[in-house]
Design an enzyme around this catalytic site. Structure first.
Site, PDB file in Angstrom:
ATOM      1  N   GLN A   1       6.068 -11.085   7.251  1.00 39.20           N
ATOM      2  CA  GLN A   1       5.650 -11.866   8.426  1.00 39.20           C
ATOM      3  C   GLN A   1       4.945 -11.000   9.474  1.00 39.20           C
ATOM      4  OE1 GLN A   1       5.703 -15.052   9.393  1.00 39.20           O
ATOM      5  NE2 GLN A   1       5.233 -14.649  11.554  1.00 39.20           N
ATOM      6  N   LYS A   2       5.170  -9.665   9.425  1.00 39.55           N
ATOM      7  CA  LYS A   2       4.517  -8.820  10.436  1.00 39.55           C
ATOM      8  C   LYS A   2       3.003  -8.990  10.363  1.00 39.55           C
ATOM      9  CE  LYS A   2       4.626  -4.253  10.329  1.00 39.55           C
ATOM     10  NZ  LYS A   2       3.182  -3.883  10.288  1.00 39.55           N
TER      11      LYS A   2
ATOM     12  N   SER B   1       4.394   1.402   7.886  1.00 39.47           N
ATOM     13  CA  SER B   1       4.070   2.721   7.319  1.00 39.47           C
ATOM     14  C   SER B   1       3.339   3.560   8.361  1.00 39.47           C
ATOM     15  CB  SER B   1       3.183   2.555   6.082  1.00 39.47           C
ATOM     16  OG  SER B   1       3.839   1.727   5.151  1.00 39.47           O
TER      17      SER B   1
ATOM     18  N   GLU C   1      12.082   0.082   4.803  1.00 37.21           N
ATOM     19  CA  GLU C   1      13.065  -0.976   4.560  1.00 37.21           C
ATOM     20  C   GLU C   1      12.413  -2.368   4.560  1.00 37.21           C
ATOM     21  OE1 GLU C   1      16.490  -1.976   3.153  1.00 37.21           O
ATOM     22  OE2 GLU C   1      16.067   0.131   3.519  1.00 37.21           O
ATOM     23  N   GLY C   2      11.333  -2.526   5.314  1.00 40.98           N
ATOM     24  CA  GLY C   2      10.616  -3.817   5.308  1.00 40.98           C
ATOM     25  C   GLY C   2      10.104  -4.140   3.913  1.00 40.98           C
ATOM     26  N   HIS C   3       9.443  -3.171   3.268  1.00 41.45           N
ATOM     27  CA  HIS C   3       8.961  -3.391   1.899  1.00 41.45           C
ATOM     28  C   HIS C   3      10.134  -3.690   0.954  1.00 41.45           C
ATOM     29  CE1 HIS C   3       5.666  -0.533   3.314  1.00 41.45           C
ATOM     30  NE2 HIS C   3       4.981  -1.590   2.922  1.00 41.45           N
TER      31      HIS C   3
ATOM     32  N   MET D   1       0.836  -1.197   0.000  1.00 44.73           N
ATOM     33  CA  MET D   1       0.000   0.000   0.000  1.00 44.73           C
ATOM     34  C   MET D   1       0.872   1.249   0.000  1.00 44.73           C
ATOM     35  SD  MET D   1      -3.421  -0.977   2.078  1.00 44.73           S
ATOM     36  CE  MET D   1      -2.825  -0.649   3.719  1.00 44.73           C
TER      37      MET D   1
END
Ligand code: PAF
Length: 282
Positions: free
Chosen positions: A150-151, A188, A35-37, A30
């Site tokens: 995984q979050k 986000s 950094e996760g994305h 979205m």
């Protein structure tokens, strides 16, 4: 890097990549990338030759009192970040392209046995919205691989089940949580937090870490582990939504935890609701 706003443009680009014999990966998001994305893009790149990202704030997965209108957006920055990670195409459809004339008469519904837990219990209709948009994206891209984080533990489980139960021909990869240096899981929605709320939000990562550590030290009783989690979340200004230790396949609360059981938490700091989790024994 190419960008597309219509399904027709995506289909043409995917057909071209297929003609060149490429394996196609999709990273649905979205936007408001962190950094996760970007770690999802890296995993997609490791498992495919042609990597696409979708950026679409999906109205169908937000409840009437949720944060759809204020959900953070910065497309220019997102495109720069995605391009920096070697993305081949970014799909940024307007709402009308995904839900023509605001109409959608067919939806993907999870079974209540998997929905009525954790986020599904607190956010009625959320996973109907998630699964429907993800099924549409799979229909548009026909990817060989799709990567999720995984979050969003329950989301990842439901997407895996959708793909298995509806015989969708693709592989699902689930990437580990990426954290800030102090442990806060990247999201986000972290941008909503005031400095005080951000400090309080550390209770979530501390709670799942405390649970993981207590399990590693030999505690397997589900109630004892849940008590550890609740105690770590007992911080003024942190309103707990759930604090659970669950079976990763059924999301039922475990009586006795085993390696692979998941400690999962959700809490509100002011108006901001955050989630976190940790796999025990990992
Ligand atoms: O995890 C998200 O960002 C969203 O739920 C997803 C999978 C992109 C569907 O809108």
């Amino acid at each position: 890097m190419r960008t597309a706003t219509t399904k027709a443009e995506v289909r043409a680009a995917v057909a071209e990549a297929r003609r060149a014999g490429k394996r196609i990966a999709l990273v649905p998001t979205m936007g408001y990338l962190h950094e996760g994305h970007l770690s999802l893009l890296d995993r997609a790149r490791a498992g495919a030759d042609w990597v696409a990202m979708s950026i679409f704030v999906n109205p169908l997965q937000f409840g009437p009192t949720e944060d759809l209108s204020r959900y953070p957006r910065d497309l220019e920055r997102d495109l720069r970040l995605a391009g920096g990670r070697g993305t081949d195409l970014v799909f940024t459809p307007p709402v009308e392209e995904m839900y023509s004339a605001g109409e959608q008469k067919v939806f993907v519904l999870p079974d209540a046995s998997l929905e009525d837990h954790l986020d599904g219990a607190s956010r009625p209709g959320h996973f109907r919205g998630v699964l429907t948009v993800v099924a549409k994206l799979f229909g548009i891209f026909a990817p060989d691989l799709a990567v999720f984080g995984q979050k969003d533990l329950q989301q990842a489980l439901l997407i895996r089940r959708m793909v298995a139960d509806l015989d969708m021909p693709l592989e699902i990869d689930v990437a580990p949580i990426v954290r800030e240096s102090d442990g806060l899981a990247m999201s986000s929605r972290n941008v909503y937090l005031s400095a005080e709320e951000r400090a309080r939000a550390l209770a979530l990562s501390r709670a799942v870490e405390a649970c993981r550590a207590r399990f590693a030290a030999g505690e397997t009783d589900g109630d004892a582990l849940r008590a550890v989690v609740r105690s770590a979340l007992d911080v003024p200004g942190v309103e707990v939504d759930y604090a659970e230790v669950v079976d990763p396949a059924t999301l039922d609360a475990v009586k006795v935890a085993a390696p692979g059981s998941v400690c999962a938490v959700a809490a509100r700091m002011g108006r901001t609701r955050l989630i976190d989790n940790a796999i025990l024994g990992a």
